[in-house]
Design an enzyme around this catalytic site. Structure first.
Site, PDB file in Angstrom:
ATOM      1  CE  LYS A 186      -2.123   3.719   1.864  1.00 55.28           C
ATOM      2  NZ  LYS A 186      -1.454   4.757   2.692  1.00 55.28           N
ATOM      3  N   GLY A 241       1.058   8.874   1.127  1.00 56.35           N
ATOM      4  CA  GLY A 241       1.791   9.715   1.597  1.00 56.35           C
ATOM      5  C   GLY A 241       2.812  10.421   1.009  1.00 56.35           C
ATOM      6  N   GLY A 254      -4.080  10.880  -1.475  1.00 53.87           N
ATOM      7  CA  GLY A 254      -4.823  12.168  -0.462  1.00 53.87           C
ATOM      8  C   GLY A 254      -4.176  13.490  -0.817  1.00 53.87           C
ATOM      9  CG  ASP A 277      -3.688   2.197   5.153  1.00 51.76           C
ATOM     10  OD1 ASP A 277      -2.547   1.488   4.905  1.00 51.76           O
ATOM     11  OD2 ASP A 277      -3.885   3.586   5.047  1.00 51.76           O
ATOM     12  CE  LYS A 291      -1.800   5.831   7.705  1.00 51.04           C
ATOM     13  NZ  LYS A 291      -1.706   5.737   6.042  1.00 51.04           N
TER      14      LYS A 291
END
Length: 288
Positions: free
Chosen positions: A29, A32, A65, A182, A241
């Site tokens: 995954k 970030g 995101g 996630d 997460k």
């Protein structure tokens, strides 16, 4: 400076781990800061190509995101979050589809290709890969996954490709859902009976004190997690997460980790060395 003998020793030490993962599925995954820092992005894609070349079947599941927030800001549309999940109205759902399945997904495919890898981009809409329904009316089109069709992924893996999956889904009425990456990665890993699930994030792992990296919890039993939520150690964006990691463990994924995606070549350190990094999730206690 590393000598040739030292390089050879490093490769020799990696041999048992290469043998362990050869022919196995590893779901990564990816999200970030590792997605928006070009140097880190190159490190991650190089790691994935290398693992693929030594016989590891890598599936890359990505979010996006920060880029989605940036687009919404340009559109004058406010981003709101509840318990780490983005409230998703019609505008946000359309933006998520454009950013995740369009811009980010195809750029990752191209980046893998630039390092000699063979990648194919998929979204949760392709062949019903991710079916979803409304999780909570308060969250709008945030999807609760109702089914995973892993066949498009397994078909690509069998032919030696690296599937790159964006986490949007749909229902039978063609509504588009924003799926937490996630959560999607965990359910995809379970459906594929993956050997390992590695979640890359913007912290060293699960911390007892979010502001103190020295409080890293290197190993945690899933039975202890409710107490950590109660204490507030697990909160905000870390909740989905950790929920994903727990779900993966309970559904048979053998090795589950949260690692720091800001570290160069973090995936290789986790998979091909004895030390490893981040937080490993286990299920050693008997649970009700």
């Amino acid at each position: 400076m590393i000598t040739n003998n030292q390089r050879a020793e490093i490769l020799a030490q990696a041999l048992p781990h290469i043998q362990e993962y050869n022919g196995k599925i590893v779901v990564v995954k990816y999200g970030g800061n590792a997605m928006i820092n070009e140097s880190l992005k190159s490190d991650v894609m190089q790691d994935i190509v290398l693992l693929n070349l030594i016989g590891v079947k890598v599936v890359l599941v990505h979010g996006g995101g920060p880029e989605l927030s940036a687009l919404l800001k340009r559109l004058g549309h406010e981003s709101k979050f509840v318990n780490g999940l983005r409230v998703t109205d019609d505008v946000t759902a359309e933006a998520a589809l454009m950013v995740l399945s369009g811009k980010i997904n195809k750029k990752l495919v191209a980046k893998i290709g630039s390092f000699g890898g063979r990648a194919v981009g998929l979204s949760g809409l392709d062949s019903g890969l991710i079916k979803a329904k409304t999780m909570d009316p308060e969250l709008g089109y945030v999807g609760d996954i109702t089914g995973i069709n892993a066949e498009p992924i397994t078909d690509l893996l069998e032919k030696g490709y690296i599937p790159v999956v964006s986490t949007v889904g749909c229902d039978d009425e063609e509504n588009i859902y924003n799926i937490n990456a996630d959560t999607a990665a965990a359910q995809i890993a379970a459906e594929l009976n993956a050997e390992s699930l590695v979640s890359m994030t913007d912290t060293p792992g699960l911390l007892r004190d979010k502001d103190d990296p020295s409080t890293l919890i290197s190993k945690i039993d899933v039975a202890d997690i409710p107490a950590l939520v109660e204490e507030g150690i697990i909160s905000g964006g870390m909740i989905p997460k950790v929920d994903g990691m727990v779900e993966a463990i309970r559904n048979g994924v053998k090795k589950v980790f949260i690692i720091d995606g800001r570290l160069p070549h973090a995936i290789l350190v986790e998979t091909l060395t004895d030390e490893g990094i981040g937080t490993m999730f286990v299920a050693e206690k008997t649970e009700d």
